[in-house]
Design a protein around this motif. Structure first.
Motif, PDB file in Angstrom:
ATOM      1  N   HIS A 118       0.811  -1.219   0.000  1.00  0.00           N
ATOM      2  CA  HIS A 118       0.000   0.000   0.000  1.00  0.00           C
ATOM      3  C   HIS A 118       0.845   1.272   0.000  1.00  0.00           C
ATOM      4  O   HIS A 118       0.302   2.380   0.043  1.00  0.00           O
ATOM      5  CB  HIS A 118      -0.960  -0.010   1.184  1.00  0.00           C
ATOM      6  CG  HIS A 118      -2.185  -0.840   0.945  1.00  0.00           C
ATOM      7  ND1 HIS A 118      -3.337  -0.322   0.426  1.00  0.00           N
ATOM      8  CD2 HIS A 118      -2.417  -2.174   1.121  1.00  0.00           C
ATOM      9  CE1 HIS A 118      -4.247  -1.284   0.298  1.00  0.00           C
ATOM     10  NE2 HIS A 118      -3.706  -2.415   0.712  1.00  0.00           N
ATOM     11  N   HIS A 123      -1.357  -1.194  -4.079  1.00  0.00           N
ATOM     12  CA  HIS A 123      -2.296  -0.484  -3.201  1.00  0.00           C
ATOM     13  C   HIS A 123      -3.625  -1.237  -3.091  1.00  0.00           C
ATOM     14  O   HIS A 123      -4.668  -0.628  -2.877  1.00  0.00           O
ATOM     15  CB  HIS A 123      -2.544   0.948  -3.686  1.00  0.00           C
ATOM     16  CG  HIS A 123      -1.321   1.798  -3.691  1.00  0.00           C
ATOM     17  ND1 HIS A 123      -0.945   2.580  -2.626  1.00  0.00           N
ATOM     18  CD2 HIS A 123      -0.362   1.972  -4.638  1.00  0.00           C
ATOM     19  CE1 HIS A 123       0.188   3.215  -2.916  1.00  0.00           C
ATOM     20  NE2 HIS A 123       0.562   2.851  -4.123  1.00  0.00           N
ATOM     21  N   GLY A 166      -1.593   9.872   4.488  1.00  0.00           N
ATOM     22  CA  GLY A 166      -2.129   8.897   3.555  1.00  0.00           C
ATOM     23  C   GLY A 166      -1.127   8.395   2.545  1.00  0.00           C
ATOM     24  O   GLY A 166      -1.518   7.771   1.549  1.00  0.00           O
ATOM     25  N   HIS A 167       0.186   8.629   2.778  1.00  0.00           N
ATOM     26  CA  HIS A 167       1.195   8.074   1.860  1.00  0.00           C
ATOM     27  C   HIS A 167       1.069   6.553   1.813  1.00  0.00           C
ATOM     28  O   HIS A 167       1.250   5.939   0.773  1.00  0.00           O
ATOM     29  CB  HIS A 167       2.593   8.481   2.308  1.00  0.00           C
ATOM     30  CG  HIS A 167       3.690   8.007   1.403  1.00  0.00           C
ATOM     31  ND1 HIS A 167       3.855   8.484   0.118  1.00  0.00           N
ATOM     32  CD2 HIS A 167       4.674   7.083   1.595  1.00  0.00           C
ATOM     33  CE1 HIS A 167       4.892   7.892  -0.447  1.00  0.00           C
ATOM     34  NE2 HIS A 167       5.411   7.034   0.434  1.00  0.00           N
ATOM     35  N   SER A 168       0.763   5.937   2.962  1.00  0.00           N
ATOM     36  CA  SER A 168       0.357   4.532   3.006  1.00  0.00           C
ATOM     37  C   SER A 168      -1.157   4.476   2.921  1.00  0.00           C
ATOM     38  O   SER A 168      -1.851   5.070   3.755  1.00  0.00           O
ATOM     39  CB  SER A 168       0.823   3.857   4.299  1.00  0.00           C
ATOM     40  OG  SER A 168       0.203   2.587   4.468  1.00  0.00           O
ATOM     41  N   THR A 169      -1.648   3.752   1.931  1.00  0.00           N
ATOM     42  CA  THR A 169      -3.101   3.674   1.732  1.00  0.00           C
ATOM     43  C   THR A 169      -3.721   2.464   2.422  1.00  0.00           C
ATOM     44  O   THR A 169      -4.895   2.168   2.194  1.00  0.00           O
ATOM     45  CB  THR A 169      -3.419   3.619   0.223  1.00  0.00           C
ATOM     46  OG1 THR A 169      -2.801   2.452  -0.354  1.00  0.00           O
ATOM     47  CG2 THR A 169      -2.918   4.864  -0.491  1.00  0.00           C
ATOM     48  N   PRO A 171      -5.870   0.363   4.485  1.00  0.00           N
ATOM     49  CA  PRO A 171      -7.143   0.879   5.003  1.00  0.00           C
ATOM     50  C   PRO A 171      -7.504   0.443   6.418  1.00  0.00           C
ATOM     51  O   PRO A 171      -8.400   1.034   7.026  1.00  0.00           O
ATOM     52  CB  PRO A 171      -8.164   0.325   4.002  1.00  0.00           C
ATOM     53  CG  PRO A 171      -7.564  -0.980   3.561  1.00  0.00           C
ATOM     54  CD  PRO A 171      -6.078  -0.747   3.528  1.00  0.00           C
ATOM     55  N   PRO A 176      -4.309   6.078   6.498  1.00  0.00           N
ATOM     56  CA  PRO A 176      -4.840   7.125   5.621  1.00  0.00           C
ATOM     57  C   PRO A 176      -5.020   8.476   6.305  1.00  0.00           C
ATOM     58  O   PRO A 176      -5.255   9.480   5.626  1.00  0.00           O
ATOM     59  CB  PRO A 176      -6.204   6.558   5.182  1.00  0.00           C
ATOM     60  CG  PRO A 176      -6.123   5.087   5.419  1.00  0.00           C
ATOM     61  CD  PRO A 176      -5.262   4.954   6.640  1.00  0.00           C
TER      62      PRO A 176
END
Length: 210
Positions: A118, A123, A166-169, A171, A176
């Motif tokens: 992600h 992602h 939110g660079h890492s998505t 969830p 986020p």
């Protein structure tokens, strides 16, 4: 070159990763004062050892004949892909169950692999698509592979990325909603505290016969 404020976090991650792998596979580990202490590689029995009744673990989905033995007590499903799955389901029971070395190693590997995906991957990877082995050597190798994927994600981050919300998505966490540097810190503490738990389980397994 990694941004200066990422360097200590990266060094901490590398230290915790190497220490955990050596605690599980040997041939030795630093005792903390520079002395190398011999380590016996973890067996499959130890990997799946349940120290108390009602543990959560990693379990086969099917036996050679008939239905599989999972999920375990209090779990509603086996999370993951492949022949083995991790006891899970929501809401989690309270108090939380004691978990085996296999469960904790699966949790760490899944966390690292999914977050790496992600950040610099598709992602899209989910926990139900993550496969983890049911044997000790395979489990350690899968964890280390996931750790390497996460390290590549860290090395790809510049100062702008560290501050980006939110660079890492991913969830299923706070990713986020927070700057990436906070995710990096969180991953390190997860590795440190679960690594310590795994080391304690190894000590208890070794001492279980008195």
């Amino acid at each position: 070159m990694a941004p200066p404020r990422l360097v200590p976090l990266l060094k901490q991650f590398d230290f915790a990763r190497e220490r955990l792998v050596r605690r599980l596979s040997g041939p030795d580990v630093d005792s903390g004062d520079g002395v190398r202490v011999p380590v016996t590689a973890m067996t499959d029995e130890e990997y799946l050892w349940e120290p108390v009744p009602g543990c959560w673990s990693v379990r086969p989905r099917a036996r050679a004949h008939g239905p599989g033995p999972g999920p375990g007590p209090g779990a509603s499903l086996l999370v993951g892909a492949g022949e083995w799955g991790r006891d899970g389901g929501r809401p989690h029971p309270y108090p939380p169950p004691i978990t085996t070395i296999a469960w904790r190693l699966h949790h760490l590997g899944e966390m690292l692999a999914l977050r790496a995906d992600h950040v610099i991957g598709s992602h899209a990877l989910t926990e139900n698509e993550y496969a983890f082995p049911g044997d000790a050597a395979g489990g350690v190798a899968a964890f280390d592979s996931a750790a390497e994927a996460w390290r590549r994600a860290l090395l790809a981050a510049d100062n702008t990325a560290l501050d980006r919300v939110g660079h890492s998505t991913y969830p299923d966490g706070s990713d986020p909603d927070v700057p990436f540097v906070e995710v990096v810190w969180w991953i390190n503490q997860e590795l440190l505290h679960h690594g310590a738990e795994i080391a304690l389980l190894r000590d208890l397994y070794r001492a279980r016969r008195g």
